[in-house]
Write an enzyme that holds these catalytic residues in place. Structure first.
Site, PDB file in Angstrom:
ATOM      1  N   GLY A  30       0.842  -1.204   0.000  1.00 23.05           N
ATOM      2  CA  GLY A  30       0.000   0.000   0.000  1.00 23.05           C
ATOM      3  C   GLY A  30       0.871   1.247   0.000  1.00 23.05           C
ATOM      4  O   GLY A  30       2.099   1.178   0.106  1.00 23.05           O
ATOM      5  N   THR A  32       1.262   3.734   2.190  1.00 18.72           N
ATOM      6  CA  THR A  32       1.991   4.107   3.411  1.00 18.72           C
ATOM      7  C   THR A  32       3.172   3.172   3.635  1.00 18.72           C
ATOM      8  O   THR A  32       4.288   3.608   3.913  1.00 18.72           O
ATOM      9  CB  THR A  32       1.051   4.098   4.630  1.00 18.72           C
ATOM     10  OG1 THR A  32      -0.183   4.738   4.287  1.00 18.72           O
ATOM     11  CG2 THR A  32       1.682   4.806   5.813  1.00 18.72           C
ATOM     12  N   ASP A  84       3.068  -2.319   8.203  1.00 14.24           N
ATOM     13  CA  ASP A  84       2.033  -2.369   7.171  1.00 14.24           C
ATOM     14  C   ASP A  84       0.977  -1.306   7.444  1.00 14.24           C
ATOM     15  O   ASP A  84       0.952  -0.702   8.524  1.00 14.24           O
ATOM     16  CB  ASP A  84       1.383  -3.774   7.161  1.00 14.24           C
ATOM     17  CG  ASP A  84       0.720  -4.089   5.835  1.00 14.24           C
ATOM     18  OD1 ASP A  84       0.348  -5.263   5.635  1.00 14.24           O
ATOM     19  OD2 ASP A  84       0.571  -3.168   5.007  1.00 14.24           O
ATOM     20  N   GLY A  85       0.152  -1.065   6.448  1.00 18.03           N
ATOM     21  CA  GLY A  85      -0.913  -0.073   6.587  1.00 18.03           C
ATOM     22  C   GLY A  85      -2.213  -0.734   7.024  1.00 18.03           C
ATOM     23  O   GLY A  85      -2.241  -1.925   7.340  1.00 18.03           O
ATOM     24  N   ASP A  87      -6.811  -0.128   6.470  1.00 14.24           N
ATOM     25  CA  ASP A  87      -7.902   0.683   5.907  1.00 14.24           C
ATOM     26  C   ASP A  87      -8.809   1.247   7.004  1.00 14.24           C
ATOM     27  O   ASP A  87      -9.414   2.287   6.838  1.00 14.24           O
ATOM     28  CB  ASP A  87      -8.731  -0.179   4.941  1.00 14.24           C
ATOM     29  CG  ASP A  87      -7.898  -0.602   3.749  1.00 14.24           C
ATOM     30  OD1 ASP A  87      -7.482   0.276   2.974  1.00 14.24           O
ATOM     31  OD2 ASP A  87      -7.605  -1.799   3.623  1.00 14.24           O
ATOM     32  N   LYS A  97      -8.144  -4.689   6.680  1.00 14.58           N
ATOM     33  CA  LYS A  97      -7.086  -4.530   5.680  1.00 14.58           C
ATOM     34  C   LYS A  97      -7.529  -5.170   4.384  1.00 14.58           C
ATOM     35  O   LYS A  97      -8.531  -5.890   4.349  1.00 14.58           O
ATOM     36  CB  LYS A  97      -5.795  -5.191   6.172  1.00 14.58           C
ATOM     37  CG  LYS A  97      -5.049  -4.359   7.201  1.00 14.58           C
ATOM     38  CD  LYS A  97      -3.785  -5.042   7.692  1.00 14.58           C
ATOM     39  CE  LYS A  97      -2.845  -5.354   6.564  1.00 14.58           C
ATOM     40  NZ  LYS A  97      -2.480  -4.133   5.799  1.00 14.58           N
ATOM     41  N   GLY A  98      -6.773  -4.883   3.308  1.00 15.58           N
ATOM     42  CA  GLY A  98      -7.095  -5.534   2.041  1.00 15.58           C
ATOM     43  C   GLY A  98      -7.538  -4.581   0.956  1.00 15.58           C
ATOM     44  O   GLY A  98      -7.878  -4.984  -0.147  1.00 15.58           O
ATOM     45  N   GLU A 106      -0.352 -10.521   3.496  1.00 14.84           N
ATOM     46  CA  GLU A 106      -0.178  -9.596   4.633  1.00 14.84           C
ATOM     47  C   GLU A 106      -0.541 -10.282   5.936  1.00 14.84           C
ATOM     48  O   GLU A 106       0.103 -10.104   6.961  1.00 14.84           O
ATOM     49  CB  GLU A 106      -1.055  -8.358   4.443  1.00 14.84           C
ATOM     50  CG  GLU A 106      -0.594  -7.422   3.357  1.00 14.84           C
ATOM     51  CD  GLU A 106      -1.563  -6.267   3.154  1.00 14.84           C
ATOM     52  OE1 GLU A 106      -2.770  -6.439   3.415  1.00 14.84           O
ATOM     53  OE2 GLU A 106      -1.112  -5.186   2.748  1.00 14.84           O
TER      54      GLU A 106
HETATM   55  O1  DER Z   1      -4.388  -3.362   1.359  1.00 14.63           O
HETATM   56  C1  DER Z   1      -3.898  -3.172   2.485  1.00 14.63           C
HETATM   57  O2  DER Z   1      -4.099  -3.917   3.461  1.00 14.63           O
HETATM   58  C2  DER Z   1      -3.119  -1.907   2.694  1.00 14.63           C
HETATM   59  O3  DER Z   1      -2.198  -2.053   3.740  1.00 14.63           O
HETATM   60  C3  DER Z   1      -4.154  -0.854   3.059  1.00 14.63           C
HETATM   61  O4  DER Z   1      -4.875  -1.350   4.109  1.00 14.63           O
HETATM   62  C4  DER Z   1      -3.555   0.479   3.426  1.00 14.63           C
HETATM   63  O5  DER Z   1      -3.121   1.072   2.262  1.00 14.63           O
HETATM   64  P1  DER Z   1      -2.729   2.628   2.252  1.00 14.63           P
HETATM   65  O6  DER Z   1      -1.529   2.736   3.171  1.00 14.63           O
HETATM   66  O7  DER Z   1      -2.403   2.899   0.819  1.00 14.63           O
HETATM   67  O8  DER Z   1      -3.918   3.393   2.763  1.00 14.63           O
END
Ligand code: DER
Length: 225
Positions: A30, A32, A84-85, A87, A97-98, A106
């Protein structure tokens, strides 16, 4: 926009402070996580030694292009720290997430990690999960059966498309985005989803986060267990 990128940079810089020399680092997917991976590569120029475990083909390509040594996920049985990022997230460390379609790998990366750092911003903080539809990875051969089972759970199911074609994940599956409304008991829903044959993974991450770093008004707020 610029402000959002500054916020992502702030939490990315804060997250990589947790990385120690010789760590095996789970690399998220993602926008971030991408910034965090680029910041990690800069630290390597200054001598930090890490081995990366990518959570998607996109992250694998990015990390390889930055010269980060990589291990294949299938060959790893332990990860020191993953970044990790998300949502959506709650103060109970419940995540959705996803959004980027990489949730299966992930989830494996997070499950293998001793330390799991989520980097995000205040727009994703919620009291209850569910405003963001739950991404679910589905085996195409089980598609209609899974849709029927999800509808029995009161889910409203949308098959994910990208550029007018059905989106196909790194694992060659479909993603459905499911609206369950506000989710009062995410762990319970997650367990119910795990019972449905044909679902490879769902985007409800419970007990898979140790620290959440949230950018807010130029600061980084830390939630840790
Ligand atoms: O797809 C994911 O799980 C990503 O980590 C998402 O949840 C966050 O993506 P972003 O950092 O572009 O908002």
């Amino acid at each position: 926009n610029d402000n959002q990128n500054l916020e992502k940079l702030a939490v990315a810089k804060a997250a990589i402070k947790f990385v120690k020399n010789n760590d095996v680092v789970g690399l998220g997917t993602g926008s971030t996580a991408t910034i965090a991976i680029k910041e990690l590569a800069k630290l390597m120029v200054n001598g930090l030694k890490i081995i990366g475990v990518p959570s998607s083909e996109a992250t694998k390509e990015l990390a390889a292009s930055l010269g980060i040594p990589l291990l294949e996920l299938g060959k790893v049985n332990s990860i020191d720290i993953s970044i990790d990022g998300a949502d959506e997230f709650t103060e109970n460390f419940e995540l959705i997430k996803g959004g980027g379609g990489a949730l299966f790998r992930e989830k494996i990366v997070a499950s293998l990690s001793k330390n799991r750092i989520i980097i995000t911003d205040s727009s994703k903080k919620v009291n209850n999960l569910g405003a963001f539809k739950v991404p679910i990875e589905v085996l195409p051969t089980a598609y209609q059966y899974v849709v029927d089972q999800l509808e029995k759970l009161e889910g409203s199911v949308t098959l994910r498309y990208k550029d007018d074609k059905i989106f196909i994940t790194d694992n060659l599956n479909y993603i459905v985005d499911v609206d369950f409304g506000l989710i009062d008991y995410p762990e319970k829903l997650g367990v119910a989803l795990n019972q449905i044959d044909g679902i490879l993974a769902h985007g409800i991450f419970i007990k898979l986060t140790t620290t959440i770093l949230m950018a807010k008004d130029g600061n980084v707020i830390t939630y840790s267990k």
